[in-house]
Design a protein around this motif. Structure first.
Motif, PDB file in Angstrom:
ATOM      1  N   ASN A  77     -17.769  -1.099  -3.356  1.00 11.88           N
ATOM      2  CA  ASN A  77     -16.485  -0.767  -3.970  1.00 11.88           C
ATOM      3  C   ASN A  77     -15.483  -0.294  -2.920  1.00 11.88           C
ATOM      4  OD1 ASN A  77     -14.700  -0.513  -6.109  1.00 11.88           O
ATOM      5  ND2 ASN A  77     -16.066   0.760  -7.314  1.00 11.88           N
ATOM      6  N   TRP A 137     -14.232  -3.262  -1.301  1.00 12.17           N
ATOM      7  CA  TRP A 137     -13.353  -3.980  -2.220  1.00 12.17           C
ATOM      8  C   TRP A 137     -11.950  -3.370  -2.205  1.00 12.17           C
ATOM      9  CZ3 TRP A 137     -14.699  -8.255  -5.177  1.00 12.17           C
ATOM     10  CH2 TRP A 137     -13.705  -8.710  -6.054  1.00 12.17           C
ATOM     11  N   SER A 183      -8.998  -5.812  -0.972  1.00  8.82           N
ATOM     12  CA  SER A 183      -8.319  -6.484  -2.079  1.00  8.82           C
ATOM     13  C   SER A 183      -6.810  -6.572  -1.907  1.00  8.82           C
ATOM     14  CB  SER A 183      -8.645  -5.769  -3.399  1.00  8.82           C
ATOM     15  OG  SER A 183      -8.237  -4.411  -3.347  1.00  8.82           O
ATOM     16  N   GLY A 224     -18.436  -5.942   0.517  1.00 11.46           N
ATOM     17  CA  GLY A 224     -17.394  -5.725  -0.482  1.00 11.46           C
ATOM     18  C   GLY A 224     -16.053  -6.267  -0.030  1.00 11.46           C
ATOM     19  N   SER A 253     -14.118  -9.392  -1.823  1.00 13.06           N
ATOM     20  CA  SER A 253     -12.767  -9.201  -2.358  1.00 13.06           C
ATOM     21  C   SER A 253     -11.833 -10.283  -1.834  1.00 13.06           C
ATOM     22  CB  SER A 253     -12.239  -7.814  -1.981  1.00 13.06           C
ATOM     23  OG  SER A 253     -11.927  -7.730  -0.603  1.00 13.06           O
ATOM     24  N   SER A 305     -12.496  -3.263  -9.249  1.00 12.93           N
ATOM     25  CA  SER A 305     -13.055  -2.025  -8.702  1.00 12.93           C
ATOM     26  C   SER A 305     -13.587  -1.137  -9.818  1.00 12.93           C
ATOM     27  CB  SER A 305     -11.992  -1.276  -7.899  1.00 12.93           C
ATOM     28  OG  SER A 305     -12.466  -0.028  -7.459  1.00 12.93           O
TER      29      SER A 305
END
Length: 458
Positions: free
Chosen positions: A95, A98, A102, A234, A238, A258
């Motif tokens: 996470n 991410w 992202s 991650g 992403s 997320s």
């Protein structure tokens, strides 16, 4: 009748008229793993109930030539329960990656409205126009949030436990995701990034703490690099998903994932054990033993658990001693001069942040779009060359972490760190030169090399 039990020798059976009731022995009689095959083990008299307790301890275990059980858990390789527990904890690291990755690929769509002019639909704008400087500040607030999260994560984890704190921390990931995916203004987007950053900071501390406390001696090196690997995984995932979700308003879905990761991890955390070390610190000895046994399926945890308790007792004795102040440490007014260690750690941590790695992770798409002089029409044609190159940078980073996990123990930390830092500096120079000379392929190539050598070591 005295009986001597030697390592590797089957003990004589007691007389049938004698009844043995053997509770758990005191820690002081656990066998020493350093005993060699020729070492003698003290005799035990069967007429003494205390000695009978000690004798049964040795009779009940399959003793190797080193004086330790053949299935001793201390040096066991990676097993399924341990790997699954580490992976569930590392979902926070995924996470983290991410959140970092992202914003990279859809940056042009969000800040510059590259997919079309700003329009509103169902109360949400298609983009949030801002300058590149302001976008950099908004994105960078994640790092500020991570700093804030790391400041209090240790105290909370020591009070509530590693697993429970990871559960609580998912509130920040969910709240941050909701704020960013529903953002209608720069302020809301900035607050969302800061809140998600708090979750990243807590995760950075807690995942490494949990994995180090559940790891065996043989798996400590692997699980030590596991967190960084999952962050890169991650980030890479992403960026793969970003290729399909970089248009308006799909970038909002990208940010919301997320929250999904946080909710999934919260459910899975119920099925893994708490850190045995934390439970032992809280004097929940039975729970600590049960948690350790769950992590060491079908292995003898006697010696490992004994060492854990002995280590905690020693640390409690040290904790009772007066602690030097920060000023005393920084000025060298301690029994052992710690200034070299303190400044080495501070310099290494600061140099890592100043290396430029965050620039490659956060802004590579924008940098490459500018370097390759992509027109507005070219930027609208997703995926652009800048986005595809960014995807490759994330992928090579994940591969580099795996390489680093294998070479650290063979080459040595210091050697890898020096070589990695030197190579990172050289790559940075070529990236700057390529940008100034307006040579796009040169910039892209050395961004790849930068991420490769940085993730291998520094």
């Amino acid at each position: 009748m005295d009986q001597t039990i030697a390592a590797g020798r089957t003990a004589p059976q007691p007389d049938s008229t004698q009844e043995f009731q053997f509770p758990a022995p005191p820690r002081s009689v656990y066998p020493n793993p350093s005993i060699n095959a020729d070492s003698s083990i003290p005799s035990f008299n069967t007429t003494s109930s205390t000695d009978n307790d000690e004798k049964d301890k040795f009779m009940s275990a399959d003793i190797s030539e080193t004086g330790a059980p053949h299935n001793d858990s201390r040096n066991s390789p990676l097993n399924k329960p341990l790997l699954l527990s580490a992976m569930v904890a590392a979902l926070s690291s995924i996470n983290y990656g991410w959140v970092i990755g992202s914003v990279n690929i859809p940056s042009q769509v969000i800040e510059k409205c590259s997919s079309g002019p700003e329009t509103w639909s169902n109360g949400f704008p298609s983009c949030i126009p801002m300058s590149s400087t302001l976008w950099g500040l908004v994105v960078g607030l994640t790092a500020l949030g991570a700093w804030a999260g790391s400041m209090f994560s240790g105290q909370i984890a020591d009070r509530f436990g590693r697993k429970r704190t990871l559960m609580f921390n998912n509130v920040f990931f969910v709240a941050g995701a909701l704020l960013t995916c529903t953002a209608t203004s720069i302020a809301q987007l900035a607050i969302g990034r800061f809140v998600s950053g708090i979750g990243c900071g807590v995760a950075a501390n807690l995942v490494s703490t949990y994995n180090s406390e559940v790891a065996t001696t043989r798996t400590r090196g692997f699980l030590g690099g596991f967190q960084q690997l999952m962050i890169l995984v991650g980030l890479f995932l992403s960026q793969i998903v970003s290729i399909g979700l970089s248009t308006a308003p799909l970038w909002r879905i990208l940010f919301s994932i997320s929250a999904v990761l946080a909710i999934v991890q919260t459910g899975l955390l119920f099925f893994i054990p708490e850190s045995p070390k934390f439970l032992a610190i809280k004097d929940r000895t039975d729970e600590s033993r049960a948690a350790l046994q769950k992590l060491r399926a079908n292995l003898d945890i006697t010696l490992e658990f004994n060492e854990l308790i002995a280590m905690l007792e020693s640390s409690r004795e040290s904790a009772a001693m007066p602690k030097p102040s920060a000023w005393q440490i920084l000025t060298g007014k301690t029994e052992i001069d710690l200034r070299h260690l303190v400044f080495s750690v501070l310099f290494l941590m600061m140099s890592q942040q100043w290396s430029g790695a965050k620039g490659v992770m956060f802004y590579s798409t924008e940098i490459l779009s500018t370097t390759f002089h992509l027109s507005e029409e070219e930027i609208k044609k997703i995926p652009t060359i800048a986005q595809l190159l960014t995807l490759g940078i994330g992928g090579i980073g994940a591969v580099a972490v795996i390489i680093g996990m294998f070479i650290l123990d063979k080459i040595g930390r210091r050697t890898v760190l020096i070589c990695s830092s030197l190579a990172t500096a050289i790559c940075s120079v070529f990236i700057v030169v390529g940008s100034k000379l307006d040579i796009g392929p040169m910039v892209a190539t050395f961004m790849y090399f930068f991420n490769l050598v940085f993730q291998c070591g520094a």
